[in-house]
Motif scaffolding. Structure first.
Motif, mmCIF file in Angstrom:
data_model
loop_
_atom_site.group_PDB
_atom_site.id
_atom_site.type_symbol
_atom_site.label_atom_id
_atom_site.label_comp_id
_atom_site.label_asym_id
_atom_site.label_seq_id
_atom_site.Cartn_x
_atom_site.Cartn_y
_atom_site.Cartn_z
ATOM 1 N N GLU A 171 64.704 59.317 17.971
ATOM 2 C CA GLU A 171 63.307 59.186 18.380
ATOM 3 C C GLU A 171 62.876 60.344 19.275
ATOM 4 O OE1 GLU A 171 60.861 56.982 17.588
ATOM 5 O OE2 GLU A 171 62.245 56.238 16.065
ATOM 6 N N ALA A 172 63.762 60.833 20.141
ATOM 7 C CA ALA A 172 63.416 61.932 21.045
ATOM 8 C C ALA A 172 63.157 63.217 20.269
ATOM 9 C CB ALA A 172 64.524 62.154 22.063
ATOM 10 N N THR A 173 63.869 63.449 19.176
ATOM 11 C CA THR A 173 63.664 64.688 18.421
ATOM 12 C C THR A 173 62.335 64.688 17.689
ATOM 13 O OG1 THR A 173 64.824 63.817 16.494
ATOM 14 C CG2 THR A 173 66.128 65.090 18.080
ATOM 15 N N ARG A 174 61.730 63.535 17.499
ATOM 16 C CA ARG A 174 60.444 63.484 16.811
ATOM 17 C C ARG A 174 59.349 64.140 17.650
ATOM 18 N NH1 ARG A 174 58.045 57.860 14.961
ATOM 19 N NH2 ARG A 174 60.201 57.752 14.291
ATOM 20 N N SER A 175 59.319 63.854 18.945
ATOM 21 C CA SER A 175 58.259 64.381 19.795
ATOM 22 C C SER A 175 58.721 65.503 20.714
ATOM 23 C CB SER A 175 57.677 63.252 20.644
ATOM 24 O OG SER A 175 58.693 62.696 21.453
ATOM 25 N N GLU A 176 60.030 65.623 20.928
ATOM 26 C CA GLU A 176 60.577 66.656 21.817
ATOM 27 C C GLU A 176 61.736 67.377 21.129
ATOM 28 O OE1 GLU A 176 61.840 64.522 25.231
ATOM 29 O OE2 GLU A 176 59.929 63.508 25.455
ATOM 30 N N PRO A 177 61.433 68.222 20.132
ATOM 31 C CA PRO A 177 62.544 68.879 19.433
ATOM 32 C C PRO A 177 63.276 69.842 20.370
ATOM 33 C CG PRO A 177 60.453 69.799 18.735
ATOM 34 C CD PRO A 177 60.144 68.631 19.621
#
Length: 94
Positions: free
Chosen positions: A60-66
């Protein structure tokens, strides 16, 4: 099947299993028959497998904070620096 919490004024907390979204605002107390009102509780998310929960959080973090990189990753140790295949010298060059 979800578990819903109710509180009877005389007998205390009561838990009832119902399909999701079908819980009424009050149920009869199984002990005294009085009205037990529904209590909003926190979901039981802590019962999940910690490794799966961590994987979901990272995904989930990589979706908005790559992840942002400033340079190319280093080559792994023990691997040659790039030996040319001898067959490629026969290929036409531009």
């Amino acid at each position: 099947m979800a578990r819903y919490a109710y509180r009877c004024p005389a007998d205390g907390d009561v838990e009832v299993g119902r399909p999701i979204g079908t819980a009424p605002s009050s149920v009869p107390c199984p002990t005294c028959g009085g009205t037990s009102r529904r209590v909003i509780t926190a979901p039981m998310l802590g019962l999940a497998d910690p490794s799966r929960t961590a994987l979901i959080d990272r995904t989930e973090a990589t979706r908005s904070e790559p992840a942002v990189v400033s340079s190319l990753p280093r080559r792994p140790a023990g691997r040659p620096a790039g030996q040319a295949d001898p067959r490629t010298r026969l290929l036409p060059r531009p």
